[in-house]
Every structure is written in C-alpha cells, then in structure tokens.
Design a protein around this motif. Sequence first.
Motif, PDB file in Angstrom:
ATOM      1  N   UNK A  54       0.785  -1.164   0.045  1.00  0.00           N
ATOM      2  CA  UNK A  54      -0.071   0.073   0.164  1.00  0.00           C
ATOM      3  C   UNK A  54       0.965   1.478   0.019  1.00  0.00           C
ATOM      4  N   UNK A  55       0.241   2.265  -0.666  1.00  0.00           N
ATOM      5  CA  UNK A  55       0.987   3.493  -0.494  1.00  0.00           C
ATOM      6  C   UNK A  55       0.600   4.534   0.936  1.00  0.00           C
ATOM      7  N   UNK A  56       1.220   5.628   0.865  1.00  0.00           N
ATOM      8  CA  UNK A  56       0.762   6.622   2.091  1.00  0.00           C
ATOM      9  C   UNK A  56      -0.737   6.737   2.325  1.00  0.00           C
ATOM     10  N   UNK A  57      -1.357   6.762   1.224  1.00  0.00           N
ATOM     11  CA  UNK A  57      -2.965   6.875   1.436  1.00  0.00           C
ATOM     12  C   UNK A  57      -3.652   5.374   1.546  1.00  0.00           C
ATOM     13  N   UNK A  58      -2.924   4.447   1.624  1.00  0.00           N
ATOM     14  CA  UNK A  58      -3.476   2.925   1.968  1.00  0.00           C
ATOM     15  C   UNK A  58      -4.328   2.728   0.700  1.00  0.00           C
ATOM     16  N   UNK A  59      -3.807   3.213  -0.503  1.00  0.00           N
ATOM     17  CA  UNK A  59      -4.436   2.477  -1.939  1.00  0.00           C
ATOM     18  C   UNK A  59      -3.373   1.278  -2.132  1.00  0.00           C
ATOM     19  N   UNK A  60      -4.018   0.253  -2.693  1.00  0.00           N
ATOM     20  CA  UNK A  60      -3.364  -1.098  -3.281  1.00  0.00           C
ATOM     21  C   UNK A  60      -2.421  -0.805  -4.388  1.00  0.00           C
ATOM     22  N   UNK A  61      -1.215  -1.314  -4.358  1.00  0.00           N
ATOM     23  CA  UNK A  61      -0.510  -0.862  -5.256  1.00  0.00           C
ATOM     24  C   UNK A  61       0.072  -2.286  -5.897  1.00  0.00           C
ATOM     25  N   UNK A  62      -0.001  -3.493  -5.055  1.00  0.00           N
ATOM     26  CA  UNK A  62       0.311  -4.328  -5.620  1.00  0.00           C
ATOM     27  C   UNK A  62      -0.141  -5.637  -4.688  1.00  0.00           C
ATOM     28  N   UNK A  63      -0.372  -6.759  -5.316  1.00  0.00           N
ATOM     29  CA  UNK A  63      -1.061  -7.898  -4.489  1.00  0.00           C
ATOM     30  C   UNK A  63      -0.088  -9.254  -4.708  1.00  0.00           C
ATOM     31  N   UNK A  64      -0.052  -9.900  -3.707  1.00  0.00           N
ATOM     32  CA  UNK A  64       0.520 -11.295  -3.650  1.00  0.00           C
ATOM     33  C   UNK A  64      -0.493 -12.345  -3.046  1.00  0.00           C
ATOM     34  N   UNK A  65      -0.887 -13.279  -4.036  1.00  0.00           N
ATOM     35  CA  UNK A  65      -1.869 -14.192  -3.556  1.00  0.00           C
ATOM     36  C   UNK A  65      -1.331 -15.534  -3.126  1.00  0.00           C
ATOM     37  N   UNK A  66      -1.151 -15.868  -1.924  1.00  0.00           N
ATOM     38  CA  UNK A  66      -0.655 -16.941  -1.022  1.00  0.00           C
ATOM     39  C   UNK A  66       0.803 -17.460  -1.466  1.00  0.00           C
ATOM     40  N   UNK A  67       1.574 -16.311  -1.014  1.00  0.00           N
ATOM     41  CA  UNK A  67       2.988 -16.351  -1.045  1.00  0.00           C
ATOM     42  C   UNK A  67       3.599 -17.471  -0.476  1.00  0.00           C
ATOM     43  N   UNK A  68       4.104 -18.478  -1.213  1.00  0.00           N
ATOM     44  CA  UNK A  68       4.770 -19.732  -0.462  1.00  0.00           C
ATOM     45  C   UNK A  68       5.873 -19.423   0.069  1.00  0.00           C
ATOM     46  N   UNK A  69       6.235 -20.264   1.152  1.00  0.00           N
ATOM     47  CA  UNK A  69       7.775 -19.955   1.906  1.00  0.00           C
ATOM     48  C   UNK A  69       8.838 -20.158   0.948  1.00  0.00           C
ATOM     49  N   UNK A  70       9.793 -19.446   1.379  1.00  0.00           N
ATOM     50  CA  UNK A  70      11.082 -19.308   0.635  1.00  0.00           C
ATOM     51  C   UNK A  70      11.079 -18.611  -0.537  1.00  0.00           C
ATOM     52  N   UNK A  71      10.317 -17.371  -0.714  1.00  0.00           N
ATOM     53  CA  UNK A  71      10.238 -16.521  -1.831  1.00  0.00           C
ATOM     54  C   UNK A  71      10.587 -15.176  -1.464  1.00  0.00           C
ATOM     55  N   UNK A  72      10.926 -14.259  -2.457  1.00  0.00           N
ATOM     56  CA  UNK A  72      11.367 -13.001  -2.248  1.00  0.00           C
ATOM     57  C   UNK A  72      10.212 -12.164  -3.159  1.00  0.00           C
ATOM     58  N   UNK A  73       9.651 -11.084  -2.641  1.00  0.00           N
ATOM     59  CA  UNK A  73       8.581 -10.303  -3.701  1.00  0.00           C
ATOM     60  C   UNK A  73       9.637  -9.386  -4.478  1.00  0.00           C
ATOM     61  N   UNK A  74       8.699  -8.956  -5.369  1.00  0.00           N
ATOM     62  CA  UNK A  74       9.174  -7.800  -6.137  1.00  0.00           C
ATOM     63  C   UNK A  74       9.371  -6.547  -5.159  1.00  0.00           C
ATOM     64  N   UNK A  75      10.365  -5.790  -5.669  1.00  0.00           N
ATOM     65  CA  UNK A  75      10.433  -4.185  -5.049  1.00  0.00           C
ATOM     66  C   UNK A  75       9.452  -3.556  -5.676  1.00  0.00           C
ATOM     67  N   UNK A  76       8.606  -2.678  -4.553  1.00  0.00           N
ATOM     68  CA  UNK A  76       7.418  -2.024  -5.142  1.00  0.00           C
ATOM     69  C   UNK A  76       7.780  -0.532  -4.498  1.00  0.00           C
ATOM     70  N   UNK A  77       8.349   0.203  -5.462  1.00  0.00           N
ATOM     71  CA  UNK A  77       9.017   1.382  -5.092  1.00  0.00           C
ATOM     72  C   UNK A  77       8.364   2.342  -4.295  1.00  0.00           C
TER      73      UNK A  77
END
Length: 118
Positions: A64-87
């Motif tokens: 989320x950004x500073x206004x609580x707007x959803x910028x990016x979603x990850x559904x069911x992130x499994x163990x041992x992963x790294x997300x993208x960088x959401x600037x």
Amino acid sequence: MAKLRNARSGYWLAQDLRVTKNFWQAAKGLLGQQGLAPGAGLYIAPCQSIHSWFMQFPFDALFVDGNWRVLHLIHSMPPFRISALVWRARGVVELPAGAILATDTRKDDLLEFLLDQQ
C-alpha cells in the motif's frame, strides 16, 4: 491493535491487525508463527519488499501507498520466496492465505485503517 477494511467492497481484511513498531518487529514479521488466524494480520512499515524465508505457511500480501491505496497484491505467497520491490509502497499488510480473494480486494482499492480505541 488496528482494523483494516476495503472501502470499495466493504469487507473487513483484518479485525485484529498488529502494527510493527520498530525495525526488529518488522524484520521478524511472521517468522516463528504457525499461521494467521482468520481476521488477523500484520502491517509492516516502512516496507517495499518482503520475503518468506523459513516461513511455515503461505500468506497473502498487500503493498500500500501512504494513502492506503493497494499498489500490488500477492496471493498465497509460498515459503522461501522474495517479492518484487514495489517502489511507491509505504507498507505491506500480511494476511491469511485466501484473504485477498475472500474480500474481493483489487489493485487500486482504497483501504480504511482504523485504530482500535480500547
């Protein structure tokens, strides 16, 4: 504690949202937990990327950004992963796996963050 609701759909994302207060709480995140109960969640800020190394369960994540707007979603992130960088992200909400679908949460939705007055 805090609560989080999707303003568009009206669904509660978390009625028991824990907010990290320092670097160490944010770094630990959900590590060591067996899972998240329905209605529970963790808000990590500031945060632009997450990992699930050594996690024991999948989870959903909302960037989320500073206004609580959803910028990016990850559904069911499994163990041992790294997300993208959401600037543009200011924080990340971690929720039980399936919460995004169950609450019909989408990119660009506005979330309502409410502090519990107890």
